[in-house]
Design a protein around this motif. Structure first.
Motif, PDB file in Angstrom:
ATOM      1  N   ASP A   1       0.772  -1.123  -0.144  1.00 17.85           N
ATOM      2  CA  ASP A   1       0.116  -0.102  -0.089  1.00 17.85           C
ATOM      3  C   ASP A   1       0.860   1.257  -0.064  1.00 17.85           C
ATOM      4  O   ASP A   1       0.252   2.430   0.114  1.00 17.85           O
ATOM      5  N   GLY A   2       2.091   1.075  -0.002  1.00 14.33           N
ATOM      6  CA  GLY A   2       3.074   2.057  -0.131  1.00 14.33           C
ATOM      7  C   GLY A   2       3.559   2.463   1.234  1.00 14.33           C
ATOM      8  O   GLY A   2       4.613   3.586   1.243  1.00 14.33           O
ATOM      9  N   LYS A   3       3.262   1.974   2.218  1.00 11.95           N
ATOM     10  CA  LYS A   3       3.859   2.143   3.423  1.00 11.95           C
ATOM     11  C   LYS A   3       5.074   1.808   3.749  1.00 11.95           C
ATOM     12  O   LYS A   3       5.489   0.643   3.545  1.00 11.95           O
ATOM     13  N   VAL A   4       6.090   2.488   4.381  1.00 15.59           N
ATOM     14  CA  VAL A   4       7.622   2.358   4.431  1.00 15.59           C
ATOM     15  C   VAL A   4       7.393   1.533   5.894  1.00 15.59           C
ATOM     16  O   VAL A   4       7.189   2.262   6.927  1.00 15.59           O
ATOM     17  N   LEU A   5       7.811   0.537   5.739  1.00 19.92           N
ATOM     18  CA  LEU A   5       8.029  -0.543   7.157  1.00 19.92           C
ATOM     19  C   LEU A   5       9.268  -0.101   7.878  1.00 19.92           C
ATOM     20  O   LEU A   5       9.212  -0.280   9.224  1.00 19.92           O
ATOM     21  N   VAL A   6      10.518  -0.060   7.286  1.00 18.90           N
ATOM     22  CA  VAL A   6      11.585  -0.016   7.649  1.00 18.90           C
ATOM     23  C   VAL A   6      12.516   0.761   6.850  1.00 18.90           C
ATOM     24  O   VAL A   6      12.429   0.577   5.659  1.00 18.90           O
ATOM     25  N   ASP A   7      13.538   1.498   7.335  1.00 17.11           N
ATOM     26  CA  ASP A   7      14.471   2.308   6.324  1.00 17.11           C
ATOM     27  C   ASP A   7      15.932   2.458   7.228  1.00 17.11           C
ATOM     28  O   ASP A   7      15.748   2.641   8.653  1.00 17.11           O
TER      29      ASP A   7
ATOM     30  N   VAL B   1       8.693  -9.052  -3.075  1.00 14.48           N
ATOM     31  CA  VAL B   1       8.918 -10.056  -2.126  1.00 14.48           C
ATOM     32  C   VAL B   1       7.646 -10.617  -1.790  1.00 14.48           C
ATOM     33  O   VAL B   1       6.533  -9.708  -1.611  1.00 14.48           O
ATOM     34  N   LEU B   2       7.377 -11.914  -1.292  1.00 16.28           N
ATOM     35  CA  LEU B   2       6.156 -12.344  -0.831  1.00 16.28           C
ATOM     36  C   LEU B   2       4.964 -12.348  -1.741  1.00 16.28           C
ATOM     37  O   LEU B   2       3.972 -11.455  -1.560  1.00 16.28           O
ATOM     38  N   ASN B   3       5.392 -12.689  -3.033  1.00 15.35           N
ATOM     39  CA  ASN B   3       4.171 -12.533  -4.051  1.00 15.35           C
ATOM     40  C   ASN B   3       3.897 -10.677  -4.352  1.00 15.35           C
ATOM     41  O   ASN B   3       2.475 -10.508  -4.392  1.00 15.35           O
ATOM     42  N   ALA B   4       4.802 -10.107  -4.256  1.00 14.92           N
ATOM     43  CA  ALA B   4       4.585  -8.547  -4.618  1.00 14.92           C
ATOM     44  C   ALA B   4       3.879  -8.119  -3.442  1.00 14.92           C
ATOM     45  O   ALA B   4       3.322  -6.932  -3.802  1.00 14.92           O
ATOM     46  N   THR B   5       3.771  -8.637  -2.204  1.00 18.25           N
ATOM     47  CA  THR B   5       3.210  -7.799  -1.197  1.00 18.25           C
ATOM     48  C   THR B   5       3.917  -6.859  -0.563  1.00 18.25           C
ATOM     49  O   THR B   5       3.566  -5.998   0.311  1.00 18.25           O
ATOM     50  N   LEU B   6       5.448  -7.106  -0.675  1.00 21.62           N
ATOM     51  CA  LEU B   6       6.661  -6.388  -0.097  1.00 21.62           C
ATOM     52  C   LEU B   6       7.442  -5.859  -1.391  1.00 21.62           C
ATOM     53  O   LEU B   6       7.592  -6.756  -2.110  1.00 21.62           O
ATOM     54  N   ALA B   7       8.252  -4.616  -1.050  1.00 27.02           N
ATOM     55  CA  ALA B   7       9.150  -4.631  -2.057  1.00 27.02           C
ATOM     56  C   ALA B   7      10.445  -4.187  -1.098  1.00 27.02           C
ATOM     57  O   ALA B   7      10.393  -3.300  -0.174  1.00 27.02           O
ATOM     58  N   VAL B   8      11.673  -4.832  -1.134  1.00 29.32           N
ATOM     59  CA  VAL B   8      12.783  -4.612  -0.813  1.00 29.32           C
ATOM     60  C   VAL B   8      13.645  -3.747  -1.702  1.00 29.32           C
ATOM     61  O   VAL B   8      13.981  -4.193  -2.726  1.00 29.32           O
ATOM     62  N   ARG B   9      14.060  -2.494  -1.220  1.00 26.87           N
ATOM     63  CA  ARG B   9      14.816  -1.531  -2.144  1.00 26.87           C
ATOM     64  C   ARG B   9      16.069  -1.193  -1.669  1.00 26.87           C
ATOM     65  O   ARG B   9      16.046  -1.007  -0.487  1.00 26.87           O
ATOM     66  N   LEU B  10      17.040  -1.342  -2.369  1.00 25.03           N
ATOM     67  CA  LEU B  10      18.309  -0.999  -1.956  1.00 25.03           C
ATOM     68  C   LEU B  10      18.756   0.338  -2.912  1.00 25.03           C
ATOM     69  O   LEU B  10      18.584   0.397  -4.153  1.00 25.03           O
TER      70      LEU B  10
ATOM     71  N   ALA C   1       7.231  -0.734 -10.187  1.00 24.64           N
ATOM     72  CA  ALA C   1       7.656  -2.031 -10.966  1.00 24.64           C
ATOM     73  C   ALA C   1       7.753  -3.051 -10.111  1.00 24.64           C
ATOM     74  O   ALA C   1       7.295  -4.364 -10.664  1.00 24.64           O
ATOM     75  N   ALA C   2       8.160  -3.033  -8.896  1.00 19.19           N
ATOM     76  CA  ALA C   2       8.472  -3.955  -7.987  1.00 19.19           C
ATOM     77  C   ALA C   2       7.101  -4.776  -7.504  1.00 19.19           C
ATOM     78  O   ALA C   2       6.910  -5.979  -7.419  1.00 19.19           O
ATOM     79  N   PHE C   3       6.188  -3.982  -7.264  1.00 19.42           N
ATOM     80  CA  PHE C   3       4.795  -4.182  -7.100  1.00 19.42           C
ATOM     81  C   PHE C   3       3.956  -5.060  -8.428  1.00 19.42           C
ATOM     82  O   PHE C   3       2.903  -5.623  -8.276  1.00 19.42           O
TER      83      PHE C   3
END
Length: 491
Positions: free
Chosen positions: A83-89, A137-146, A110-112
């Motif tokens: 949903d676009g919410k940042v979980l951790v940074d 990640v997890l069927n596009a429910t999360l996105a890990v960004r570097l 693109a990740a989602f």
């Protein structure tokens, strides 16, 4: 001149090499940067997938865990929910960060969508231009960004550029040396050609270029040499034609002057004696007949002069019609003898005939030959004293028969011989006019002989006599090169 051309050529070579280096730098920089970013994107995508497998999973990462993983990956780590919410940074407080599900972050979009996304932009959080790579990640429910700073990429690319430019400069050194040698060679050839063209421009058409070979410069040199040769021939021809025109103009002026002079004397005499007779001398029996005799003598002189001028004009203008036929040489001599025999006997001059072989024939116009022999015999009689001898004969030669008229007269000075066949030329002008000569007889002889493709000449010794020679062909083919207008040939 050689130095100036050399500097221009080497300057253009340096300019081209500099342009080549700039193009290489531009292309290599872009290619290196693009390849480096592609490799880095693939590496970050792989690291992101590995982070996604790290327990207890991205959704449960704490700030400390995120910082540790980010340090291990060599970048900034961000975990975003669908949903676009940042979980951790790893570098900022997630609670205070804005929603990341939007067009401003295309790598998250693109990740989602189930793809690896990447994008380059200025980070709104830390104010540094970054490369962002996000993986689903997890069927596009999360996105890990570097994310990694592009400054490091720029440093790597600049290092590659420096090495490449240094290598290119080293590679261009032999090319510069070769270019300098070629420029030196070309400048010398150019300078030589320019110097040659300068000589041609100054009118030195004798100048020629050396070093004619199979190269382009050799072909150019050959062409310029041919051009110089053609110009030299053309200029020589023009100079010759100009000289001949000047000669013809001089002959024309002399002719007009001579004709005027020759006509003036008898006309003045006729006019003077006629006026004397009109004024009363007609009734004077002591002088009237003598005056009339002088008038008649000058009138006859005018008639002869006019006839000779018309004859010479017809021959020179090619209006004289000739009837060429085979004739026996002895017959031509005998006929001419009979014409002048009464005059010679009256002057008590002995005529001798030296006959040619009986089968000797010439191909000629009999009337023209009769005129030639008559003029020569008439001159011989005029200048041979009483008791003298005149010999006429002929002798065969190679393809021709040479006729001659020899007298035992007063002869001709050696300095006058070259001009003897010129119009109105007289050795003794007073004596010639006294004897009734027009000064055109020998000129007519020269032109009539030339019309038969023959040659007229004279040999003489003062007080021992003169011999006039002329040749006539024995075959018709010899007349093909005959020239009626012989001013150019015998002047």
């Amino acid at each position: 001149m050689t130095k100036r051309i050399f500097l221009k050529l080497i300057g253009w070579v340096f300019l081209l090499m500099l342009l080549a280096v700039v193009m290489v730098d531009y292309l290599v920089t872009n290619v290196a940067k693009e390849n480096y970013i592609q490799n880095l994107t693939a590496q970050l995508a792989g690291k992101g997938r590995m982070i996604a497998l790290t327990p207890p999973g991205p959704a449960a990462f704490t700030s400390d865990t995120a910082r540790a993983l980010a340090q291990a990956a060599g970048g900034r780590l961000t975990v975003v929910r669908s949903d676009g919410k940042v979980l951790v940074d790893s570098e900022a407080d997630a609670a205070g960060m804005e929603n990341h599900r939007g067009p401003a972050r295309p790598e998250i979009v693109a990740a989602f969508d189930g793809r690896v996304g990447s994008h380059e932009r200025l980070s709104a959080t830390i104010g540094v231009r970054m490369l962002y790579v996000a993986v689903p990640v997890l069927n596009a429910t999360l996105a890990v960004r570097l994310a990694v700073p592009l400054k490091e990429i720029g440093g790597q690319v600049n290092d590659i550029r420096r090495k490449l430019l240094f290598s290119t400069a080293l590679a261009f050194l032999p090319a510069i040396l070769v270019a300098a040698v070629l420029a030196r060679h070309i400048s010398r050839r150019f300078a030589t050609i320019m110097a040659h063209t300068g000589e041609l421009a100054r009118g030195n058409f004798h100048s020629r270029l050396a070093g004619v070979d199979g190269s382009e410069f050799g072909q150019l040199s050959r062409t310029l040499n041919e051009t110089a040769g053609n110009l030299e021939t053309t200029v020589a021809q023009l100079r010759y034609e100009h000289s001949e025109l000047e000669k013809l103009e001089r002959i024309r002026k002399d002719f007009v002057i001579n004709v005027s002079h020759e006509l003036r004397t008898p006309l003045a005499s006729i006019q003077g004696y006629t006026e004397t007779l009109i004024d009363g001398a007609l009734d004077d029996p002591a002088h009237n007949m003598r005056f009339l005799g002088i008038i008649r003598h000058n009138a006859e002189r005018l008639a002869r002069l006019t006839a000779d001028l018309l004859s010479l004009s017809r021959i020179e203008q090619k209006r004289q019609k000739f009837e060429f036929e085979p004739h026996v040489a002895n017959r031509l001599i005998h006929d001419a003898f009979e014409l002048v025999r009464p005059i010679a006997e009256k002057s008590r001059i002995r005529l001798v005939e030296e006959r040619a072989p009986e089968n000797a024939e010439v191909y000629c116009d009999s009337e023209a030959v009769s005129q030639i022999l008559s003029n020569l015999l008439d001159n011989a009689i005029k200048y041979t004293p009483a008791g003298g001898q005149i010999t006429v004969g002929a002798r065969p030669g190679e393809g021709m028969v040479e006729f001659f008229v020899r007298d035992s007269g007063i002869g001709i000075p050696e300095e006058d011989l070259p001009r003897l066949f010129e119009r109105f030329y007289r050795v003794d002008k007073a004596r010639s006019r006294e004897l009734g000569g027009t000064g055109l007889g020998l000129s007519i002889v020269k032109h009539l002989v030339a019309a038969h493709n023959g040659v007229a000449r004279v040999e003489s010794v003062v007080q021992k006599g003169s011999t006039f020679f002329f040749t006539l062909p024995v075959e018709e083919s010899a007349l093909t090169n005959a020239e009626v207008d012989v001013e150019m040939r015998t002047a």
